[in-house]
Motif scaffolding. Sequence first.
Motif, PDB file in Angstrom:
ATOM      1  N   GLU A   1       5.340   8.719  -0.702  1.00  0.00           N
ATOM      2  CA  GLU A   1       6.033   7.953   0.438  1.00  0.00           C
ATOM      3  C   GLU A   1       7.241   7.495   0.122  1.00  0.00           C
ATOM      4  OE1 GLU A   1       1.861   7.023   2.846  1.00  0.00           O
ATOM      5  OE2 GLU A   1       2.836   5.213   1.968  1.00  0.00           O
TER       6      GLU A   1
ATOM      7  N   GLU B   1       9.819   9.453   1.959  1.00  0.00           N
ATOM      8  CA  GLU B   1      10.445   8.838   3.171  1.00  0.00           C
ATOM      9  C   GLU B   1      11.449   7.825   2.943  1.00  0.00           C
ATOM     10  OE1 GLU B   1       6.939   7.893   5.348  1.00  0.00           O
ATOM     11  OE2 GLU B   1       6.297   9.971   4.847  1.00  0.00           O
TER      12      GLU B   1
ATOM     13  N   ARG C   1       0.807  -1.119   0.024  1.00  0.00           N
ATOM     14  CA  ARG C   1       0.058   0.015  -0.239  1.00  0.00           C
ATOM     15  C   ARG C   1       0.858   1.280  -0.087  1.00  0.00           C
ATOM     16  NH1 ARG C   1      -1.863   0.097   6.425  1.00  0.00           N
ATOM     17  NH2 ARG C   1       0.203   0.012   7.257  1.00  0.00           N
TER      18      ARG C   1
ATOM     19  N   ASP D   1      -5.473  14.704   0.927  1.00  0.00           N
ATOM     20  CA  ASP D   1      -5.623  13.295   0.905  1.00  0.00           C
ATOM     21  C   ASP D   1      -6.609  12.926  -0.321  1.00  0.00           C
ATOM     22  OD1 ASP D   1      -7.458  14.457   2.408  1.00  0.00           O
ATOM     23  OD2 ASP D   1      -6.366  13.904   4.285  1.00  0.00           O
TER      24      ASP D   1
END
Lengths: 785, 157
Positions: free
Chosen positions: B25, B29, B20, B41
Amino acid sequence: MSANGSGIGASVKRKEDTRFLTGRGRYTDDINLPGQLYGYILRSPVAHADIGGIDTSAAAAAPGVHAIFTGSDMEGVGGIPTGWLIHSKDGEPMVEPGHPALALGKVRYVGDCVAIVVAETREQAKEAANLIDVDYQELPAVASIEAAEAEGAAQVFDEAPGNVCYDWEVGDRAATDAAFDEATHVVSIDVVNNRLIPNAIEPRAAIANYDPATGDYTLYTTSQNPHLIRLLLGAFVLGLPEHKLRIVAPDVGGGFGSKIPHYAEEAILTWTAGQLGRPVKWTCERIDAFKSDTHGRDHISTARLALDADGKFLGLHVSTKANLGAYLSTFATCVPTYLYGILFAGPYTTPAVYCEVKSFFTNTVPVDALRGAGRPEATYLLERLVEKAAVELGMDRVEIRRKNFIREFPYQTPVALQYDQGDYDATLDLALKASDWAGFEARRAESAARGKCRGIGISTFIEACGIAPSAVVGSLGARAGLYESGSVRVHPTGSVSVFTGTHSHGQGHETTFAQIVSDMLGVDFEAVDVVHGDSAKIPFGMGTYGSRSLAVGGTAIYLAVEKVIEKGKKIAAHLLEASVEDIEFENGSFTVAGTDRSKSLGEVALTAYVPHNYPEGLEPGLEETAFYDPLNFTFPAGTHVAEVEVDPETGEVEVVAVTGADDVGRIINPMIVDGQLHGGLAHGIGQALLEECLYQDDGQLQTGSYLDYTMPRAADLPSFNINHNTTLCTHNPLGVKGVGEVGSIGVPPAVINAVIDALRPLGVNDMAMPATSQKVWQAIQQAQG
Amino acid sequence: MPTVTMTVNGMERSGNVEGRTLLVEFLREHLGLTGTHVGCDTSQCGACVVHVNGTSVKSCTSLAAQADGAEVTTIEGLANGSDLHPMQEAFREHHGLQCGFCTPGMVMSAVDLANQNSDPSEHEVREWLEGNLCRCTGYHNIVKAVQAGAKAMGGGS
Ligand code: FES
Ligand code: FES
């Protein structure tokens, strides 16, 4: 001051752009600290409830979870304070209920913070939060001003009967009543100022750290005013001394007022980091931003204007009800009072003005400053009313304004302000010309030929920016001063670091302030850098809002530079064996008057740091700090003209032209100033046509995402026609006034006046914001019967 | 956890991600490429736009796994060393950015437009930017920047 290629008045390209354009900006969510954990804030899904109990056991056992804290854990910690004490008409102080960072016993709005879950990852924290079982025993909610003031309404706070926070007034009521007794005409209007959600594109975020070895706390946060956060969080909430609490607001992706307040999450994060001895990071999801960033505006008003037979304004009476939301946010109480009521003279000579404001608690997100803060509300009401007066009296709407303009300065208004300077005729004339006001009827006919209704609207306005002498605001209830600090450090080899207590989150201070310093010191623009946003680097500061940064912060820097020059003269005099009085400073050189003997700033700086041959008794170093407390507000003013085309079949409103003629004082960087105007205009057009925050009666937020809340997009807006006429502010040395809020203050009434002008032939005489196609279509249907 | 491998800004990068994990991300990250931003979002704001195989994509709505094997360009990969890409240069020249938060997405989106249309009209630019929100600039200077950038690119990136 010399005008050079990068000095005052030049459209210098921005210093900050390279990092933003290459993805090297450093926003709060870009920061990661070693060993950090992630916090997730569990928020109330209901608007008003007693909390019967909170069961965190399942969540605590979830994978990755380090800790969960609820209101009872933070019970000993101070509540979130508010920054301005308002007194009611009867002299009583406002009702000021407590605001626990994490809800204690009760939740009061959808979005209220209930618990923090701290886990190894973001996802783990969020998933665990879903396992917390909160026993919400629902209570009836009040989600609007009407509901809050209704007979028998639910009480947001027991200590605020009728949900009233205060009932305030400004101006001379008796004199205003007398003006109405004499009036030939009285024109009245009811207006609603729609509730807005600020929606900076960067969501709020914070990362807190605690160093057990030193006892130092650091909080990185998306703030417009890091020192203010340090003051509120340190002194009022956590009881931490300033030297143990560092607040950093790094690159911040827009604020518009919504990043002024000290938020509960900042306190929760910092406290949690202290409990755990590890950094804790939190990033607000947009869905939570809608229900936790402070909202803006939300007024209901009724007003009357008294006029003589010739259309001269004799008196103005305004009654407003304002929604403060569920708790008192940092500047919440002063926005509908001292940033609103005192604006009602506008640019007009109305001799008697009275404004009363009753503010209510409701079960909605706290309401605070939003671009313009109070001044858009006042301007909208006044300019709708003046327009209506022109129509009802059969007067030309430009002439009614001109007839009432203030032309003698300084001008003392009946509502506390003293305008120092302005030329309202000049901006009006400029706007009429630039918008081709005279040619409008031909354009109207051309639109009509295509089946469209075209309208033109105008607003002439002033604003009050750069708030204000600290002693004055103190006497009005402010709990802080509103001065600013600026420091100028000339390094040994002549480059310069400038430290400002204001904060740039789009305004381009790193460029504008460097232009001022480079110009004044005759130093290369590239050799000047501006530092902001870190309480560990900057002496003090009140931050950026209310278009104060240049007028107050820029002036502090100006004064610090003057001190540097004064000191430099002493050093130069010594080196040149002349007397200090004979030293002149220009273009980076200290010269003995009437000679060619001189020392450059670089030579003087080096001497200051290598003081081998140095004036006796003078401290080494070349660094000065100034704190500037403004002498008055500044008063930008202008005229905005909007032209719209309405499709009577669909009700769709297209903004076809927007013209601004603005007096924002001296312009340091025209490119940046125009950019600020564009942004404000877009925000104002958004309010007028698109944006509206809606709550259901039970306090559920109806417009809680970008799918339901209409943000202005590129295709909704035209290009803007910006024009300037400058008068200089008389009470700061740069002659600057402020520009960041102009568009959102001036343009909404111009747009609505244009919409009504377009629809008047169809029998429509009123229109509320936002003038959505649905609302316009309905108004046309109703008028056509 | 599955491994994904993609070429990001010309370099091959791999990482173990959950099914997911979103592309944004992975970029922010796992790879530390924080120039790509997250503003919403609901796939509405466009702060997260990157190029996947040369076309603009909202990296908040695509999975990292979907980009497996793809060529990804982020805002960090646009400039040529210290020379800004013509679209970046145009944004700077025309003051098409203020706070800079929407900027990476705006620029990446604009480059995609310019690749298809080297001389877009004001109307075409405004329509193209439908999926990119900016709260600071009022779009006025962004539109100018995109038009100038597209011209400067002369029909290619
Ligand atoms: S983050 Fe908003 S569209 Fe991707
Ligand atoms: S520059 Fe701030 S959101 Fe676009």
